[in-house]
Design a protein around this motif. Structure first.
Motif, PDB file in Angstrom:
ATOM      1  N   TYR A 140     -14.303 -50.920 104.819  1.00  0.00           N
ATOM      2  CA  TYR A 140     -13.363 -51.343 105.855  1.00  0.00           C
ATOM      3  C   TYR A 140     -13.614 -52.806 106.179  1.00  0.00           C
ATOM      4  N   LEU A 168     -11.668 -49.087 112.492  1.00  0.00           N
ATOM      5  CA  LEU A 168     -12.786 -48.438 111.809  1.00  0.00           C
ATOM      6  C   LEU A 168     -12.945 -47.005 112.303  1.00  0.00           C
ATOM      7  N   LEU A 174     -10.303 -44.831 110.776  1.00  0.00           N
ATOM      8  CA  LEU A 174     -10.673 -44.486 109.403  1.00  0.00           C
ATOM      9  C   LEU A 174     -11.701 -43.352 109.402  1.00  0.00           C
ATOM     10  N   VAL A 181     -18.597 -44.661 104.214  1.00  0.00           N
ATOM     11  CA  VAL A 181     -17.804 -45.758 104.772  1.00  0.00           C
ATOM     12  C   VAL A 181     -18.693 -46.962 105.032  1.00  0.00           C
ATOM     13  N   SER A 212     -18.503 -51.196 106.340  1.00  0.00           N
ATOM     14  CA  SER A 212     -17.609 -52.054 107.121  1.00  0.00           C
ATOM     15  C   SER A 212     -18.185 -53.457 107.213  1.00  0.00           C
ATOM     16  N   ALA A 264     -10.099 -50.897 102.755  1.00  0.00           N
ATOM     17  CA  ALA A 264      -9.120 -50.588 103.795  1.00  0.00           C
ATOM     18  C   ALA A 264      -9.165 -51.641 104.888  1.00  0.00           C
ATOM     19  N   GLY A 265      -8.227 -51.532 105.835  1.00  0.00           N
ATOM     20  CA  GLY A 265      -8.144 -52.482 106.944  1.00  0.00           C
ATOM     21  C   GLY A 265      -7.250 -53.636 106.552  1.00  0.00           C
ATOM     22  N   GLN A 284      -3.869 -49.298 113.699  1.00  0.00           N
ATOM     23  CA  GLN A 284      -4.934 -48.299 113.732  1.00  0.00           C
ATOM     24  C   GLN A 284      -4.429 -46.933 113.283  1.00  0.00           C
ATOM     25  N   ILE A 307      -4.064 -47.046 109.511  1.00  0.00           N
ATOM     26  CA  ILE A 307      -5.345 -46.939 108.805  1.00  0.00           C
ATOM     27  C   ILE A 307      -5.733 -45.480 108.636  1.00  0.00           C
ATOM     28  N   THR A 347      -5.683 -43.742 104.853  1.00  0.00           N
ATOM     29  CA  THR A 347      -6.957 -43.206 104.377  1.00  0.00           C
ATOM     30  C   THR A 347      -6.802 -41.747 103.967  1.00  0.00           C
TER      31      THR A 347
END
Length: 393
Positions: free
Chosen positions: A24, A41, A44, A62, A64, A91-92, A296, A299, A303
């Motif tokens: 992320y 985050l 996710l 995960v 980040s 992601a993000g 958000q 995300i 995911t």
């Protein structure tokens, strides 16, 4: 039974290192912290938890990082993730400059990315790759969707207040084109320096124009300052409407309804759309003490769609998973019958909304009235107009 065990063994063998790793990447501390940041985050992580924490028996991990809105930081982070951590999906991805730099790395390294926060429509136009998907929104529906929908609702005369740099110029040009093509007129416009703290003279010009709609072709603190000044000058109370072209839920919440009331804007999602969005958002609120932005929520949605594709194919191979994602409609708390096109654009309905007056709101986060649903096919750039080589091919 033996067939099931054999299938499971094959699926596990196709997960390259026995674990699904998601990285992320977002602004965790600066300008875009509230629209994505730590809250993204957590969204996710909610998706990973809801999926069960593993795919076909393989754990989901995960990672980040804070990109600090730097293309170099973002690109170097992702290159390190791929080379040293075997990250399967990034992601993000919020700041457009960061996203464009990162997607180049993803294409070079044949790794998948899902862009949820960036605005630039070029991400799936001239900067498209087979390795990334753009999920939540982009500048095309922000300008085209908002302007067309407002003209259709009777807002046929516009005054444009534009940030005097490339981003503002692009939005201004898009709005002018859409307004004129749909029977409206631009009665005046003014460009302001970037950034600007004093919008008094610009708002006075907008009021003097007599336009029904004052369109704000700016973003961030410029938009907040322009809206604050418009409220002080009683723009909405005097009968004009404000159209924000890049506004997030957190911006409206920070401004307050007294200032933001009457503002019209396009959003890709809103927590109070239906029972499903409300139920998921309440869960998010319990964890974060605030309602989620469209980014958000996107995300979370993207995911889950990714993890479902990995589970269905039994593979973390980029091309295999990307093909499955494209072949599978998106039906969840974010989108109904969303589709991922060849250019990587996830097409879904957008919403024209109007910010409520304080007297109309039933609670802290009850800020929008949905005026119109904009069908995805109408909201996004037609493939016929695309510069994406994947489409031309």
């Amino acid at each position: 039974m033996m067939g099931s065990l054999l299938s499971a063994g094959i699926a596990q063998a196709d997960i390259s290192d026995g674990v699904i790793k998601i990285g992320y990447l977002a602004d965790m501390s600066g300008t875009y912290r509230d629209l994505a940041g730590p809250g993204g985050l957590d969204a996710l992580k909610m998706a990973v938890e809801d999926f069960g924490g593993s795919v076909n028996g393989m754990p989901i991990e995960v990672l980040s990082a804070d990109d600090r809105n730097s293309a170099d930081v973002g690109a170097n982070t992702v290159r390190g993730w791929i080379d040293q951590q075997n990250v399967d999906m990034v992601a993000g991805l919020v700041a457009s400059s960061v996203s464009i730099a990162v997607t180049r790395i993803l294409a070079e390294q044949d790794t998948l990315g899902i862009v949820s926060g960036s605005a630039a429509s070029s991400i799936t136009n001239e900067h498209c790759t087979p390795n990334h998907v753009h999920w939540v929104y982009d500048t095309y529906p922000l300008a085209h969707g908002t302007a067309k929908a407002i003209v259709d609702e009777g807002g046929d005369s516009w005054f444009l207040l534009t940030a005097d740099y490339a981003f503002g110029h692009a939005l201004e040009g898009d709005v002018e084109k859409v307004v004129s093509e749909n029977g409206g007129t631009i009665v005046g416009k003014v460009r302001h320096p970037f950034p600007t703290s004093d919008f008094s003279s610009y708002i006075l010009q907008a009021q003097g124009s007599g336009a029904k709609i004052v369109g704000l072709a700016n973003a961030g603190s410029d938009t907040v300052n322009a809206l604050t000044t418009a409220s002080q000058f009683g723009v909405v109370q005097a009968g004009q409407s404000l159209a924000g072209l890049l506004i997030f839920l957190n911006d409206v919440h920070a401004l307050g309804l007294e200032v933001a009331q009457g503002l019209q804007l396009t959003t890709g999602w809103y927590w109070d759309l239906n029972d499903e969005t409300r139920a998921w958002s309440q869960r998010y609120h319990e964890r974060n003490e605030r309602m989620p932005t469209m980014v958000q929520a996107g995300i979370y949605s993207s995911t889950l769609h990714y993890l479902n594709a990995v589970a269905a194919t039994g593979s973390d191979d980029t091309a295999t998973v990307r093909a499955k994602m494209g072949a599978t409609p998106v039906n969840d708390m974010f989108a109904n019958n969303g589709t991922i096109r060849a250019d990587g654009r996830m097409v879904h309905d957008m919403y024209l909304v109007k910010v409520k007056a304080p007297s109309e709101s039933q609670g802290e986060w009850d800020v929008y009235d949905v005026i119109r649903t904009i069908p995805g096919a109408e909201a996004y750039r037609p493939l016929a107009d695309s510069q994406c080589e994947l489409v031309k091919g």
